[in-house]
Scaffold this motif. Structure first.
Motif, PDB file in Angstrom:
ATOM      1  N   VAL A  67       4.677  11.149   4.040  1.00  0.00           N
ATOM      2  CA  VAL A  67       5.576  10.664   2.990  1.00  0.00           C
ATOM      3  C   VAL A  67       5.837  11.778   1.983  1.00  0.00           C
TER       4      VAL A  67
ATOM      5  N   HIS B  93      -5.563   1.753 -11.268  1.00  0.00           N
ATOM      6  CA  HIS B  93      -4.590   0.689 -11.532  1.00  0.00           C
ATOM      7  C   HIS B  93      -4.003   0.153 -10.246  1.00  0.00           C
TER       8      HIS B  93
ATOM      9  N   CYS C 236      10.696  10.757  -7.086  1.00  0.00           N
ATOM     10  CA  CYS C 236       9.256  10.720  -6.829  1.00  0.00           C
ATOM     11  C   CYS C 236       8.873  11.736  -5.762  1.00  0.00           C
TER      12      CYS C 236
ATOM     13  N   LEU D  95       6.147   9.888 -13.999  1.00  0.00           N
ATOM     14  CA  LEU D  95       5.337   9.210 -15.001  1.00  0.00           C
ATOM     15  C   LEU D  95       5.502   9.742 -16.410  1.00  0.00           C
TER      16      LEU D  95
ATOM     17  N   ARG E 153      -1.156   9.896   2.859  1.00  0.00           N
ATOM     18  CA  ARG E 153       0.103   9.796   3.605  1.00  0.00           C
ATOM     19  C   ARG E 153       0.892  11.091   3.445  1.00  0.00           C
TER      20      ARG E 153
ATOM     21  N   GLY F 240       5.898  11.550  -4.215  1.00  0.00           N
ATOM     22  CA  GLY F 240       4.903  10.941  -3.341  1.00  0.00           C
ATOM     23  C   GLY F 240       3.546  10.833  -3.997  1.00  0.00           C
ATOM     24  N   GLY F 241       3.409  11.501  -5.099  1.00  0.00           N
ATOM     25  CA  GLY F 241       2.240  11.352  -5.965  1.00  0.00           C
ATOM     26  C   GLY F 241       0.930  11.330  -5.219  1.00  0.00           C
ATOM     27  N   GLY F 242       0.226  10.231  -5.352  1.00  0.00           N
ATOM     28  CA  GLY F 242      -1.142  10.116  -4.862  1.00  0.00           C
ATOM     29  C   GLY F 242      -1.286  10.061  -3.352  1.00  0.00           C
ATOM     30  N   PHE F 243      -0.174  10.153  -2.633  1.00  0.00           N
ATOM     31  CA  PHE F 243      -0.290  10.089  -1.173  1.00  0.00           C
ATOM     32  C   PHE F 243      -0.590  11.449  -0.527  1.00  0.00           C
TER      33      PHE F 243
ATOM     34  N   TRP G  57       0.825  -1.224   0.000  1.00  0.00           N
ATOM     35  CA  TRP G  57       0.000   0.000   0.000  1.00  0.00           C
ATOM     36  C   TRP G  57       0.846   1.255   0.000  1.00  0.00           C
ATOM     37  N   LEU G  58       2.073   1.091   0.458  1.00  0.00           N
ATOM     38  CA  LEU G  58       2.928   2.270   0.514  1.00  0.00           C
ATOM     39  C   LEU G  58       3.617   2.564  -0.812  1.00  0.00           C
ATOM     40  N   CYS G  59       3.597   1.586  -1.683  1.00  0.00           N
ATOM     41  CA  CYS G  59       4.203   1.796  -3.003  1.00  0.00           C
ATOM     42  C   CYS G  59       3.515   2.979  -3.667  1.00  0.00           C
ATOM     43  N   ALA G  60       4.313   3.954  -4.121  1.00  0.00           N
ATOM     44  CA  ALA G  60       3.753   5.163  -4.704  1.00  0.00           C
ATOM     45  C   ALA G  60       3.589   5.038  -6.217  1.00  0.00           C
ATOM     46  N   SER G  61       3.839   3.848  -6.748  1.00  0.00           N
ATOM     47  CA  SER G  61       3.732   3.615  -8.193  1.00  0.00           C
ATOM     48  C   SER G  61       4.603   4.577  -8.994  1.00  0.00           C
TER      49      SER G  61
END
Lengths: 188, 682, 337, 281, 165, 300
Positions: free
Chosen positions: F211, F57, F199, F160, F208, F201-204, A71-75
């Motif tokens: 992060v 995804h 990165c 991305l 989160r 942290g994008g969608g966090f 779940w922590l993977c930020a893709s």
């Protein structure tokens, strides 16, 4: 930690299952750890990415699916990009998340994240596009604690956004809403 | 009269019999195939008793054709043909059914495998029925060897052959022999100085009367065949007359172009335009680098003959040789032709130098990220820093060095899947050399596996860890980036399950051993095979490790795959012994798999109509034309004829001939027809 | 027996034949050619031609025919002879010259050994010929003793007597039976002398002069000279109704095979080639001579009949315009010298 | 033009340049001509020239009977002369051993032969003497040259198979096609080889398919489409369609047309590294 | 792929003949074996020194003998053991393939590929590919029908004359 | 620029984040505003839907593929050969989904069934940098009105745009250069720095935040160390994180970066002399005044 391997636990070949689902061949991984080395979120993870792969390789299904790591993977796909063996690690995390949700074993400690995903998809399902406001509201309703944790901050962010006319309360809906619903019904 | 054929089905232990009912295969062969008069199965046909069985049955049963149903013909066709020959049968009446690689190992279902095996045996039985006796072709041998490449492999092979009393011609494309070994500082696992053991050999070679050395020369073309090669050698213009030059050093001392990156020092040191690559070079005579020479640059710019340029000319002016100077700006490439009996290819490897493909390591971007061979030069007493370990960017002595292993090796994503074999050892050596010179320094090694299976190797690498204090981290590095004057290395230690960040002063990439850039072209020039990584292929990985796919051409050293020095020397010796075996005979026997244009009695003479399509398609120029003459000397017809010495047996001519007047022995029309016929799907 | 047959009744005639279990073969137009081929109904029949491209012989001596099949097992061969090759049929609309070729060839197939394939087929097939009402410059039946309305070899002969009426004459018992079987489609014979529409083919040479000259001129320049243009293709022999040479080959895979009888021809270079490479008929001139000699000398000597019915097919089909009647005219001239 | 031809022939025979003239003479019927072989100057009146001169006389260069007549002069149309170029490339003749009387030509046959419809060699490309007025050799576009194939190429696979089976069925294995072909010059045709017998000699569907496909394939990149095979076929098989198809493929894939340039490498005895291989897996 | 037990009953099993060059594809097939890579068992291999040595007659004969599909495979361009054999072969197929197609033979019944000695995996894929493709096409009945010279009668099967007489 | 490319009409897929009245609408506004000046013509795809990034995804591969592919099929239906998705999350999802259905026949069938449209996959999906580089570089040079003085820009690509490289096939994944080229083209200085593709942290952002704060801190620090006085981005998520979290960072570390985060389209717009307000530059958290003021008219 102890990984127990018995005939019962080995009735399914986890790596094969993952491969059949996604085409990702974890057997190729030779555990060099390059994925871990480059992962921006590794420091927060309970298991390193290479260890997650290792779980899959040796069939430690439970450890993999209940980990927080997935779940922590930020893709960010840094791992996949640099993997010398062309293992799609980021994509593997997607699959493991999908499986964890299906089996209802997603790590409760990362409920904030799963709820976010849920809210996100609900919004898409309803309107065809993201209604940012609605999504945030749903998220806050379901995760009041998380909301509380950063309540002030969020409030200021949100109001600021609205102030600048960037957050709309009215949901963006598309004409083909129904067709989106059908997609969700078939594949959701 | 139909043949009496024996079918021998091998169990190959259980390799075949586990998934093929060998008894049934034998039974069916006997039951259904006309001409099969004897069948049996045996546990290991290739074993000595297995071969004896074959020999005995040929005699007892009066067999004049044999099918061995066993492993791939690439493995033991030769074995069984030889055994049959010993039993008095012409060996070309033996055919192999490939039941192992192409059936039992790939079809785990027993009924399926058995059914297919029955077919495979039938196909070969039918082919055998049409086999003809063939006799080896005899060709004379030129008793002179060519060694291509003057690295340690070439030097060893050349010396071995020359010492046995045969002439050797060595061709080296660089200005000096010595190869990569001459660049190394110390060698593992003994840490003896590379130059100390290498240079005496180089001198020995130069002084050997049986050896003719062409440096600064390349192979232009190789024609002919085993025992009778015609080799064209291009002697590149050196601009220095080797006979006149004494190597006095005046010229390179006065040369004003002093800032050319030295190839020998892997770009870390500088050289002049007229130069010897390194002090111990053989020949110890310079070469003029026309690319960088001011005179040649001027001539190119003005588009005039070099000798007309008035620029510089300092080397010529200072050359003390009189009356004719040793320096000659007018020299041109020269092509010489040599007759050769056997060839040793020892063209070596190339270190992965395009490290820019490792953008994540800052390869090619940061000066202080260097390759293994560059480190060798840094550590070498004869190197640019005279053995001081200094980082290239600012000459600072690095206090933390990170070594990254498997760079360009074991990395299919970057197009290279093999293990370069030497890096584990040389990295261990590097940490030691470093620790010996920088006592307070720290060496960190990121590795995936440590591979050190040679004699004394395990002990050597443990010494690096236990005695010399190198820190080994089990994991790969994902990123190297610059922060101030430090290089931040982001790696993993999978043993603790953590990310490791090291602020290092220098990073050494244990870069891979790759095939030479022009390996592919070179292989085509020699008609030898190469593998997917462009290393030249031996004809059999175990049993013919130094033979190339072209008869009479042998492989030595790293042109065939990554190797360390002991292994290279051993292989060079093996190649030399193969050459010697070849040169010890006055005549050679060749496989009689060659094409033949038919000849018939008068009045037809040959069904060949002389359109010479065969000649046009033949890759070896093996087709000649022959006038068939009447008694009065007039030409009745002009037809094609195959020169058996040149023919390599590809069969192109046979397939091209519309009237099928050319056939390839061993794969003649009737044999192929019989095979197709026997498939019998109906 | 005499009857008439109206063109309009062709249809019921063919249907009748079918009902009686006959297979019917008749001239049929196919692109540029008119060939004798199996037909299903009367509109396929084409009568607007001088002569069909193929001759009648292929219905008795097919271009390729299996005479034996066998299977090979280990050390054992099993053989099987074909059966049922003779099918009750009617050939309708062949020409008198073609029909005449049958009695000529009967002799060779019944001579020292009886060829069952030929004989059984001859029995099974009834020939209904139509007299020629037109001809072309290649026709020379009258020169070899035939006529455009000759009856030999036919079982029934039809001759045009008006635009849509044919006089029907039965020649053999087989023919008579056929007419009886299908009586209803025929009408009574015309009263009085019908107007038989028959072509007039002029004689081109005197056949009587040919054999004597051949007897004396085995060696003669004319053989070579005439045949320079010949390309040795043998098409003449394949379309000839009386050429009957064949070759027997085995065609087999590993476990089974057929013994096959194929047309062959004296005009091929390989025809007389010995295994040694020696060829007694080494030039096209010799082969051409053989063709003429066989037809007009050897066959005459052996069977007392010319092995040529004057249909002219060989000349029509020759790629190089070799014309057999022209050759015979030359012989006649040479004989007159 | 006829007179010119006769004069030329007479001259060549008289001055001994050649021993024989291969030409066209009157045929059995007015719509036909036939090959004639003039060895005596007084016979030159037998020569003629008209629109029925369809034959490609180069085929007589391969026949031992006509070869024996001595050095020939051949009367060749532009299309026929292309054969000479191929024969030279394939070492079947030497240039000095034949004398070429080229004739310019606007097409032969009645109706006009298919081969003449897209002719671009009205004036021969190789000759020693030219009779007739020079014509411009204008290249006809690729599509037009192979237009005849369109309707067949368009057929469904099944219909193609049926069409050709119907055609091949007719074959009586007389080999007129290969005998007439100036480029089928093998001493022993592959069909005559019987150890092994690659092609069944019988005129049954299997043997006929193998024969016709092989005959056509053996002409790939060589056939100059004189259509003689098709003309002489006694059972009217459209053989030249096959030849034409191969010519089209050779031109399309290798940019090669036989018989145009003596310097061109023969299509099927050479290769290019970038030859099409889209169909490779 | 296609374990025997997984095979549906009465499934048509195509017969494939593969003409391979000795140096690349044959070795590639060996490599597949060495790597124990399972594939369908429908292929019978005829080994020749080089694809350049494959006469189209071989392919015709293979069809005559009942093959439903044919594979021709050799070294990649540039890798020919005999330098240029595969280039010449490729030319041949460049004309022969359209000819067959023109005659109504489905070009998918003959497949051409380059498989090197190192491509055991590609060999397996190729074989499974052609077997599946030809299985899809079904038996090559139209060609196989040519093999019967009439029933127990005579003459060319398709020749009307054969049933006469 | 040739007549031909001027006529090029490209399908425009804004995606949820940058469409009107969304968190990052200024990106969309500036992209469209700029394209009106320098082309190519952008036409919004009718009835587009959310591509599913990132939650789609992350939790349901098939669903997210179908959501993405639907848009491509719509574009195809509308007859576009090329589609611009300025949001890299969208463009990456669209391209990866295209690749997925191309490689997996079964998936393709399922997706076709779900979206009730055929997939032919002939549409090229491009990110904004690609579009600018392929169509508009000459136009920029031609129509540039203003030039920045002393503006040091750190080009930040994020994840991305370049990953996964084997599928996206855009620029060097470790050291991309396209944005730097554009930055240089308009006369600003592109600083060499180390965090181009790190990165954020994008969608966090929401789930989160901790992060995101850590990761953005690293990036901002990198840019500051390299001497950048602005960071250029081409991603709404990167923008949001870098722009909004500077406050959080200050709260946690005490360091205030105050580095303006600007969209590359805004920079181009400024160079073309467009009104900063029309480019949405007033909607940022960190004041963009310093960037706007760096631009001054070019004297012709």
């Amino acid at each position: 930690m102890k990984i127990k391997i018995t005939t019962k636990e080995l009735t399914s070949d986890f790596a094969k299952e993952v491969k059949e689902r996604s085409g990702i061949d974890v057997k190729k991984c030779y555990q060099c750890g390059k994925c871990t080395a480059g992962c921006p979120v590794a420091y927060e993870m309970d298991y390193m990415p290479n260890q997650i792969i290792r779980f899959v390789q040796i069939g430690a299904r439970k450890q993999a699916l209940t980990s927080r790591t997935i779940w922590l993977c930020a893709s960010c796909i840094t791992c996949t990009t640099r993997c010398p063996k062309e293992v799609k690690i980021a994509e593997l995390m997607d699959v493991l998340r999908e499986m964890a949700l299906e089996e209802g074993v997603a790590n409760p400690m990362e409920k904030d994240i799963t709820t976010f995903h849920e809210a996100f998809l609900n919004s898409v399902k309803k309107h065809g596009r993201i209604s940012e406001c609605g999504m945030i509201m749903e998220y806050k309703r379901k995760r009041p604690k998380a909301a509380l944790k950063s309540a002030l901050q969020d409030l200021s962010d949100g109001s600021h956004l609205m102030l600048k006319g960037k957050l709309s309360l009215a949901p963006h809906s598309i004409k083909g809403k129904d067709s989106i619903k059908r997609i969700f019904e078939k594949l959701g | 009269m139909s043949k009496k054929i024996g079918v021998f089905v091998c169990h190959c232990g259980t390799n075949i019999s586990a998934t093929v009912d060998v008894e049934k295969v034998a039974e069916e062969a006997k039951k259904n195939n006309p001409g099969v008069s004897y069948t049996t199965t045996y546990k290991y046909m290739c074993s000595d008793p297995g071969q004896k069985l074959l020999r005995d049955k040929i005699k007892e049963e009066g067999l004049d054709g044999v099918v061995v149903a066993a492993c791939s013909p690439k493995m033991h066709e030769h074995t069984f043909r030889n055994a049959s020959k010993k039993a008095g049968m012409n060996p070309y009446h033996v055919e192999i059914s490939n039941l192992r690689e192409q059936c039992s190992w790939v079809h785990p279902d027993k009924p399926t495998g058995t059914e297919k095996s029955v077919d495979l045996v039938r196909m070969m039985t039918e082919k055998t029925r049409k086999d003809k006796s063939l006799n080896p072709i005899k060709v004379p041998v030129t008793k002179r060897a060519l060694v291509i490449g003057g690295g340690i492999a070439g030097i060893q092979a050349a010396l071995d052959i020359a010492d046995a009393g045969h002439e050797v011609i060595m061709v080296e494309r660089e200005a000096s022999i010595g190869g990569h070994m001459a660049q190394l500082s110390e060698t593992f696992p003994t840490l003896d100085c590379s130059q100390c053991i290498m240079t005496p050999k180089m001198v020995e070679l130069a002084q050997n009367e049986n050896i003719t050395l062409y440096t600064w020369s390349e192979i232009e073309a190789v024609d002919g065949y085993l025992g009778n090669f015609d080799v064209k050698i291009r002697k590149k213009a050196r601009s220095v007359d080797l006979d006149l030059c004494t190597g006095c050093s005046s010229c390179w001392q006065v040369c004003p172009s002093k800032k050319i990156k030295s190839e020998f020092d892997m770009g870390l040191g500088k050289r002049t335009a007229i130069y010897i690559p390194f002090p111990q070079a053989i020949p110890s005579k310079p070469v003029l680098d026309r690319e960088h020479c001011l005179l040649f640059k001027d001539a190119r710019k003005k588009n005039i003959p070099p000798n007309d340029s008035k620029v510089c000319r300092k080397c010529l002016d200072i050359c003390p040789i009189a009356p004719v100077k040793a320096i000659d700006y007018t020299q041109e490439d020269e092509i010489i032709t040599e007759k050769i009996g056997a060839i040793v290819v020892a063209t070596g490897y190339k270190e992965l130098d395009d490290i820019s493909m490792y953008g994540e390591y800052g390869g090619g971007k940061y000066k202080d990220v260097i390759t293994g061979l560059q480190f060798e030069r840094l550590a070498s007493a004869s190197g640019p820093s005279e053995g001081e370990i200094q980082r290239p960017s600012d000459g600072k002595v690095p206090e933390i060095i990170v070594f990254i292993q498997c760079v360009g090796s074991r990395d299919p994503a970057k197009g290279c899947s093999y293990c370069s074999k030497t890096c584990c050892m040389y990295t261990a050596k590097h940490t030691m050399l470093y620790k010996h010179k920088v006592h307070h320094g720290h060496a960190y090694v990121f590795y995936i596996d440590i591979r050190c299976p040679g004699k004394g190797y395990e002990e050597f690498s443990l010494r690096a860890i236990e005695e010399e204090g190198a820190t080994y981290l089990r994991g790969r590095v994902s990123r190297v980036y610059k922060k101030g004057d430090k290089l931040v290395v982001l790696g993993a230690d999978t043993l603790t399950g953590s990310v490791v960040e090291i602020e290092a002063d220098m990073v050494v990439l244990a870069s891979a051993m790759k095939a030479q850039d022009d390996a592919e072209k070179f292989a085509q020039k020699l008609s030898i095979q190469y593998d997917k990584d462009k290393f030249f292929s031996e004809i059999h990985p175990k049993l013919k490790p130094v033979e190339s796919s072209s008869a009479g051409i042998f492989l030595a050293g790293t042109c065939q795959g990554p190797k360390d020095i002991p292994e290279t020397v051993a292989q060079a010796g093996a190649a030399a012994s193969k050459v010697l075996a070849l040169l010890s005979a006055d005549e050679l026997e060749r496989e009689p798999v060659v094409a033949k244009v038919d000849r018939l009695p008068a009045p037809i003479f040959s069904t060949c109509i002389g359109c010479f399509y065969c000649q046009r398609v033949c890759p070896y120029g093996a087709i000649e034309s022959e006038d068939i003459k009447a008694r009065d000397g007039s030409t009745i017809k002009t037809v094609a004829r195959v020169n058996e010495g040149l023919c390599q047996g590809c069969g192109l001519c046979a397939a091209t001939c519309r009237s099928k007047s050319v056939e390839l022995a061993g794969f003649n029309d009737e044999q192929v027809y019989a095979e197709i016929n026997s498939v019998e799907f109906n | 027996m005499e009857k008439t047959l109206n063109k309009n009744n062709f249809d019921s005639f063919i249907t009748g034949l079918k009902k009686q279990g006959y297979k019917t073969i008749a001239p049929k137009k196919d692109n540029k050619l008119v060939t004798l081929d199996e037909i299903q109904d009367a509109n396929e029949i084409s009568l607007d031609h001088v002569i069909t491209n193929n001759s009648i012989k292929e219905y008795f001596l097919p271009k390729t025919e299996k005479i034996l099949s066998y299977t090979i097992e280990k050390n054992k061969v099993e053989m099987k002879e074909p059966e049922g090759f003779a099918v009750k049929s009617v050939i309708f609309g062949s020409r008198p010259c073609d029909a005449f070729s049958l009695p000529v060839m009967d002799k060779v197939f019944n001579w020292d050994c009886v060829d069952k394939f030929w004989v059984e087929r001859r029995e099974a097939v009834t020939i209904v010929t139509i007299s020629c009402d037109k001809f072309d410059s290649y026709c020379f039946c009258t020169s070899v003793g035939l006529a455009p309305d000759a009856k030999q070899g036919s079982d029934v002969l039809l001759t045009k007597i008006s635009n849509d009426e044919y006089l029907v004459e039965t020649v053999t018992e087989k023919g008579e039976n056929l007419v009886k079987e299908l009586e209803s489609v025929f009408s009574d014979p015309p009263s009085g002398t019908p107007d038989r529409q028959v072509a007039t083919v002029e004689k081109k040479f005197d056949i009587g002069k040919i054999k004597p000259w051949l007897d004396d001129n085995f060696e003669h320049d004319v053989w070579d000279e005439f045949s320079h243009k010949c390309i040795g293709c043998g098409a003449c022999t394949f379309v000839c109704p009386t050429c009957h040479c064949f070759d027997i080959v085995d065609e087999c895979s590993m476990t089974k095979g057929d013994r096959v009888k194929n047309w062959d021809g004296c005009q091929f270079k390989m025809f007389t080639m010995h295994t040694s490479g020696h060829n007694p008929r080494n030039t096209q001139g010799m082969r051409w001579r053989q063709r003429i000699m066989h037809k007009f000398k050897y066959y005459v000597e052996k069977f007392d009949s010319t092995l040529c019915v004057g249909c002219g097919r060989c000349s029509r089909v020759c790629p190089a315009d070799m014309n057999i009647s022209e050759m015979l005219e030359i012989i006649e001239t040479e004989a007159g010298k | 033009m006829i007179e010119e031809l006769r004069k030329k022939a007479e001259e060549l025979l008289k001055n001994g340049t050649v021993k024989v003239v291969f030409g066209y003479g009157e045929g059995s019927v007015p719509e036909r001509t036939r090959p004639v072989f003039i060895t005596k100057p007084e016979d030159v009146n037998k020569l003629t020239w008209n629109k029925y001169c369809v034959y490609n006389l180069t085929t007589y260069l391969k026949r031992q009977e006509t070869r024996k007549l001595g050095k020939p002069a051949l009367i060749l149309k532009g299309c026929d002369a292309r054969t000479i170029i191929v024969l030279l490339k394939e070492c079947q003749i030497k240039r000095e051993d034949v004398y070429i009387i080229g004739v310019t030509c606007d097409g032969v046959g009645d109706p006009l032969a298919e081969k003449c419809k897209a002719c671009d060699v009205h004036t021969p490309l190789i000759y020693d003497d030219l009779v007739g007025e020079k014509r411009e050799n204008k290249e006809v576009p690729f599509e037009e040259r192979y237009a005849e194939l369109d309707e067949y190429e368009k057929l469904e696979e099944k219909d193609k198979w049926e069409f050709w089976q119907k055609q091949f069925e007719k074959c009586i294995k007389c080999y007129a096609c290969s005998n007439i072909c100036p480029l089928c010059f093998c001493d022993r045709c592959i069909v005559e080889k019987n150890q092994p017998q690659w092609i069944d000699p019988s005129a049954h569907p299997r043997g006929n398919l193998s024969w016709n496909v092989t005959r056509a394939y053996h002409l790939a990149g060589r056939c100059i489409n004189c259509e003689e095979c098709q003309r002489v076929c006694p059972v009217d098989i459209p053989l030249n369609l096959l030849n034409k198809k191969l010519a089209k493929e050779a031109e399309k894939s290798f940019d090669y047309r036989p018989g145009y340039n003596i310097d061109d490498e023969l299509a099927m005895s050479t290769y290019k590294e970038d030859d099409d291989e889209d169909f490779f897996k | 792929m296609s374990k025997a037990e997984a095979k549906p009953e009465n499934q048509f099993e195509p017969k494939i003949i593969a003409f391979l060059c000795n140096w690349c594809t044959y070795a590639g097939a060996d490599l597949a074996g060495t790597g124990r890579k399972e594939y369908q068992a429908n292929v019978r291999i005829i080994k020749l020194p080089c694809t350049g040595g494959i006469d189209p007659l071989f392919l015709i004969k293979a069809f005559e003998r009942g093959a439903d599909g044919i594979l021709v495979s050799g070294c990649h361009p540039g890798d020919c053991h005999y330098n240029s054999g595969n280039y010449h072969a490729r030319r041949r197929w460049n004309v022969f393939r359209p000819l067959l197609e023109f005659c109504g033979i489905n070009p998918d019944r003959i497949q051409f590929s380059w498989i090197s000695a190192a491509e055991g995996g590609k060999w397996v894929e190729t074989i499974n590919g052609i077997v599946d493709a030809v299985r899809e096409l079904g038996p090559f009945e139209s060609y196989q029908k040519l093999n019967t010279i009439g029933p127990e009668t005579s003459g060319g099967a398709a020749d009307a004359s054969s049933e006469t007489g | 620029m040739s007549e031909e490319t001027k006529k090029t009409k490209i399908g425009y897929y804004p995606g949820c984040a940058i469409t009107k009245c969304s968190t990052s609408e200024e990106y969309g506004t500036s992209v469209l505003g700029v394209s009106r000046v320098i082309g190519p013509e952008l036409v919004e795809i009718d009835d587009w839907n959310c591509c599913g990034a990132s939650s789609g995804h992350a939790t349901n591969h098939k669903l997210s593929t179908a959501l993405s592919v639907r848009n491509i099929s719509l574009a195809e239906k509308d007859g576009y050969d090329e589609v611009l998705a300025p949001c890299p999350m969208c463009s990456q999802r669209l391209i990866v989904s295209q690749d997925d259905v191309e490689k997996d026949e079964k998936l393709r069938e399922e997706v076709e069934d779900a979206i009730e449209m055929p997939i032919s996959n002939n549409v090229k999906v491009s990110n904004y940098l690609e579009i600018v580089k392929n169509y508009s570089m000459d136009e920029i040079a031609e129509k540039q009105k203003k030039k920045p003085e002393g503006l040091k820009v750190a080009s930040y690509y994020g994840c991305l745009l370049v990953r996964p490289p084997k599928i996206l096939k855009f620029d060097d994944p470790e050291d991309p250069k396209t944005m730097d080229e554009i930055v240089t083209a308009i006369g600003a200085e592109a600083v060499d720095w180390e965090f181009k593709t790190s990165c954020c942290g994008g969608g966090f952002t929401l789930s989160r935040t901790d992060v995101v704060v850590k990761l953005t801190n690293d990036i901002l620090e990198g840019a500051a160390d390299a001497g950048a006085n602005a960071i250029a981005v081409a991603c709404p998520m990167c923008h949001a994180n870098l722009d909004m979290k500077q406050n959080n960072i200050e709260k946690e570390t005490g360091r205030r970066f105050n580095i303006p985060i600007v969209y590359i389209s805004e920079l181009i717009g400024l160079a073309l002399g467009l009104n900063p307000k029309d480019l949405g530059m007033d909607k940022h958290f960190i004041d963009t005044g310093s960037v706007i003021n760096a631009f001054s008219n070019i004297e012709k």
